[in-house]
Every structure is written in C-alpha cells, then in structure tokens.
Design a protein around this motif. Structure first.
Motif, PDB file in Angstrom:
ATOM      1  N   UNK A 126       0.825  -1.210   0.000  1.00 16.58           N
ATOM      2  CA  UNK A 126       0.000   0.000   0.000  1.00 16.58           C
ATOM      3  C   UNK A 126       0.856   1.255   0.000  1.00 16.58           C
ATOM      4  N   UNK A 127       2.071   1.170   0.561  1.00 18.24           N
ATOM      5  CA  UNK A 127       2.950   2.343   0.629  1.00 18.24           C
ATOM      6  C   UNK A 127       3.332   2.854  -0.756  1.00 18.24           C
ATOM      7  N   UNK A 128       3.359   1.966  -1.737  1.00 13.97           N
ATOM      8  CA  UNK A 128       3.766   2.370  -3.085  1.00 13.97           C
ATOM      9  C   UNK A 128       2.680   3.154  -3.821  1.00 13.97           C
ATOM     10  N   UNK A 129       1.445   3.099  -3.322  1.00 13.84           N
ATOM     11  CA  UNK A 129       0.324   3.815  -3.950  1.00 13.84           C
ATOM     12  C   UNK A 129       0.227   3.516  -5.450  1.00 13.84           C
ATOM     13  N   UNK A 130       0.426   2.249  -5.789  1.00 16.29           N
ATOM     14  CA  UNK A 130       0.306   1.855  -7.188  1.00 16.29           C
ATOM     15  C   UNK A 130       1.371   2.434  -8.092  1.00 16.29           C
TER      16      UNK A 130
END
Length: 240
Positions: A126-130
């Motif tokens: 989730x930290x990468x935000x896609x």
C-alpha cells in the motif's frame, strides 16, 4: 543412381519451399520469443496527419487509441504482468510494470527495457500507492526520465535507455515518490528520515532537488546527457 537423383531433386524442392518461411520467422515470432513476455498487437495503422493519439491502461496492458474516436491503435502487454503507470512523451510511452520493469514503447515496438532492482515487492504494498510518482520527466520533452523508488533515484536518457546517474537515499531515510513536485525545471522529492536519523539531519536535507543533470548543488560540474557523437549541450547549469 536414378533414385539418388530423384531424392536429391525432392530435397532441393523442399528446401526452396522452407527457406523463405525460415527467413520470415524472426519477424513473425519475435514478440513470442522475447525474454520479457512482450506482446504487441497493432489494431490500426496511423497515417501522417491523422488525429492525435492518447495512451491508457486497460486490462493490465498499455493501449494507444485515437483521441477523437476512442478506437484502439495498438496494445502492448506482458505475460503475467500489469502496467501500473504510464508517462506519455512525444512519439513514445514509458511504462512502469508490476515486476519493477520500465519499458519505452513506440508504435513500431519496444525501444528498451530497464529493470529497477528491489522494486517488485514494494510495488505490491500500500505504501507504493500503485507506483504513483515513480516515473517523473526531468524536462518538458521527457528526454530524461527519473525513476524514483524508496532507496534510490535513477535517471535514464529516453532516446536509448542509457543510465546517466543514480542518487541513493541518505542513511536512515527513504525517498517518497508520491511526494514530489516539479518547479521551474527542478524536481523536488521528499526524503523523510527515521526518528533517530531525523534528529541528526537538518530538515532541509529531508528533501532533494534534481534535474536532468543530477542532484542540484552549488558549483557542480555534471556530465552532459547528449547522445554519443552529438554536439555538447551548452545550456547553462541551473545549480543555485
């Protein structure tokens, strides 16, 4: 003897039929045997002067389409991988894939692939935000591309995919690709630090400024980014 001549003639005829097929096999099957699982499908040829082309992701692939009609022109997919982020540049498209690969695609095919180390697992969190903010142009024409990941920034010359410079994050700190901003030709990227490292680091060090030539520092003397054999770029250094 007659039997031998007949067999030799039959073999010659068979080879004359097969050789043209072997000559065209690489062109027909190049995409199927590419090491990155590339699949390029051309739906409609584009003539000079036709309406502009847009790009989008669809079903995990990259799709180029006619802006006016929405009709697909070509689709580029990779087996078992999803296209996460696109960056459209004049005449080509840069793509970040779910396995951390970055590709540069033009209507005629894939121009280059570059693997970004230790990225695939992070992109799945989730930290990468896609993959938000990972692909950042370093000039208006996207002649230089910054690939921003938590532990490093890598800059590529988009004409040929040549790696021009890298910038690692400070010890105890990470880059946050989604927290970046372009201003007057400069890319500002957040570099927050852990509590202990932050106490030893000035707040101004928790942000870096880069452009196509690398990190902007006083009195720097960076290398240029022109192609081999091209005239040196005489543009003044923007370091402040």
């Amino acid at each position: 003897m007659l039997l031998g001549l007949a067999l030799a003639l039959a073999l010659a005829i068979a080879l004359s039929a097969v050789l043209p097929l072997l000559a065209t096999a690489p062109a027909q099957h190049w995409w199927q045997t590419a090491p990155y699982g590339d699949r390029l499908t051309v739906h409609a040829r584009v003539a000079d002067g036709e309406a502009s082309t847009g790009v989008r992701t669809r079903d995990g692939a990259v799709e180029a389409y006619d802006v006016g009609s929405g009709r697909a022109r070509w689709t580029y997919a990779r087996e078992g991988r999803r296209a996460l982020r696109l960056l459209a540049a004049p005449g080509h498209t840069l793509t970040l894939w779910s396995d951390g690969l970055v590709t540069d695609t033009a209507p005629g095919g894939v121009r280059w692939h570059r693997a970004v180390p230790a990225t695939a697992r992070w992109l799945g969190t989730a930290r990468a935000r896609g993959g938000a903010g990972v692909l950042r142009p370093l000039d208006r024409a996207a002649r230089m591309l910054a690939v921003v990941t938590p532990h490093r920034i890598a800059a590529y010359r988009t004409a040929d995919g040549d790696l021009r410079w890298t910038l690692p994050a400070r010890e105890g700190c990470v880059f946050e690709p989604a927290r970046s901003l372009r201003r007057d030709g400069v890319l500002l990227i957040a570099q927050p630090c852990r509590a202990g490292a932050a106490a030893r680091t000035a707040w101004t060090s928790q942000m870096v400024a880069v452009d196509g030539l690398g990190r902007i520092t006083p009195r720097r003397t960076p290398l240029g980014n022109e192609l081999p054999g091209a005239r040196p770029d005489r543009t003044a250094d923007r370091a402040r």
